[in-house]
Design an enzyme around this catalytic site. Sequence first.
Site, short mmCIF file in Angstrom:
data_model
loop_
_atom_site.label_atom_id
_atom_site.label_comp_id
_atom_site.label_asym_id
_atom_site.label_seq_id
_atom_site.Cartn_x
_atom_site.Cartn_y
_atom_site.Cartn_z
N CYS A 1 -33.92 -8.66 0.49
CA CYS A 1 -33.04 -7.81 0.77
C CYS A 1 -33.48 -6.41 0.80
O CYS A 1 -34.56 -5.95 0.77
CB CYS A 1 -31.78 -8.14 -0.27
SG CYS A 1 -32.69 -7.42 -1.64
N HIS B 1 -33.21 -10.60 -8.72
CA HIS B 1 -33.69 -11.51 -7.36
C HIS B 1 -35.12 -11.91 -7.79
O HIS B 1 -35.75 -11.60 -8.68
CB HIS B 1 -33.62 -10.28 -6.18
CG HIS B 1 -32.37 -9.90 -5.80
ND1 HIS B 1 -32.14 -9.33 -4.41
CD2 HIS B 1 -31.14 -9.94 -6.50
CE1 HIS B 1 -30.84 -9.11 -4.61
NE2 HIS B 1 -30.23 -9.39 -5.62
N GLU C 1 -37.98 -11.55 -6.18
CA GLU C 1 -39.05 -10.63 -6.14
C GLU C 1 -39.24 -9.76 -7.32
O GLU C 1 -40.20 -9.38 -7.74
CB GLU C 1 -38.87 -9.56 -4.72
CG GLU C 1 -38.77 -10.49 -3.42
CD GLU C 1 -37.57 -11.09 -3.00
OE1 GLU C 1 -37.44 -11.16 -1.61
OE2 GLU C 1 -36.57 -10.96 -3.81
N CYS D 1 -34.83 -5.04 -2.52
CA CYS D 1 -36.20 -5.81 -2.85
C CYS D 1 -37.11 -4.92 -2.03
O CYS D 1 -38.36 -4.75 -2.04
CB CYS D 1 -36.25 -7.12 -2.71
SG CYS D 1 -35.27 -8.11 -4.13
N SER E 1 -36.40 -13.94 3.48
CA SER E 1 -36.80 -12.28 3.66
C SER E 1 -36.03 -11.55 2.59
O SER E 1 -35.00 -11.65 2.29
CB SER E 1 -36.26 -12.27 4.99
OG SER E 1 -36.32 -10.84 5.52
#
Length: 148
Positions: free
Chosen positions: A82, A55, A57, A85, A80
């Site tokens: 998940c 991901h 992040e 993360c 935003s």
Amino acid sequence: MMTEDDRRLLRIAYEEARAGFDEGGCPIGSVLARGGQVVAQGRNQRVQKGDPIAHGEMDALRKAGRQASYRDTVLYTSLSPCMMCSGTIVQFGIPRVVIGDSQNFGGNEDFLRSRGVEVVVADDPDCIALMARFIREKPDLWAEYIAE
């Protein structure tokens, strides 16, 4: 409250998201910053690397390498985070997260706040439009991403 640094660093996260979109991946970008300076930046690479936990992040945090502490950092993300993360944000003790888009995907802001994280939702029109385009153009890939 958004600062000039917040706007500048969120823009870098957006550019990372845009690069991921241009590569055929999910357009989510992220920046880890300290004192207004980029520590690392990354983007979602699930498609590009065939890695289900790559991901945006996570990519930025991997690129940042080991840090003695994250308690003086800010994480910027175009979408935003998940739950995976968000859990990492809490685990690492990142005290502040700036989110570009919580309209196309959201729900973990309250979880982060309940763990003492300051959450700023920017409602950035570019972040929102890019993710909406991705969802519209690649609904199967989006469904895979959100595990539906």
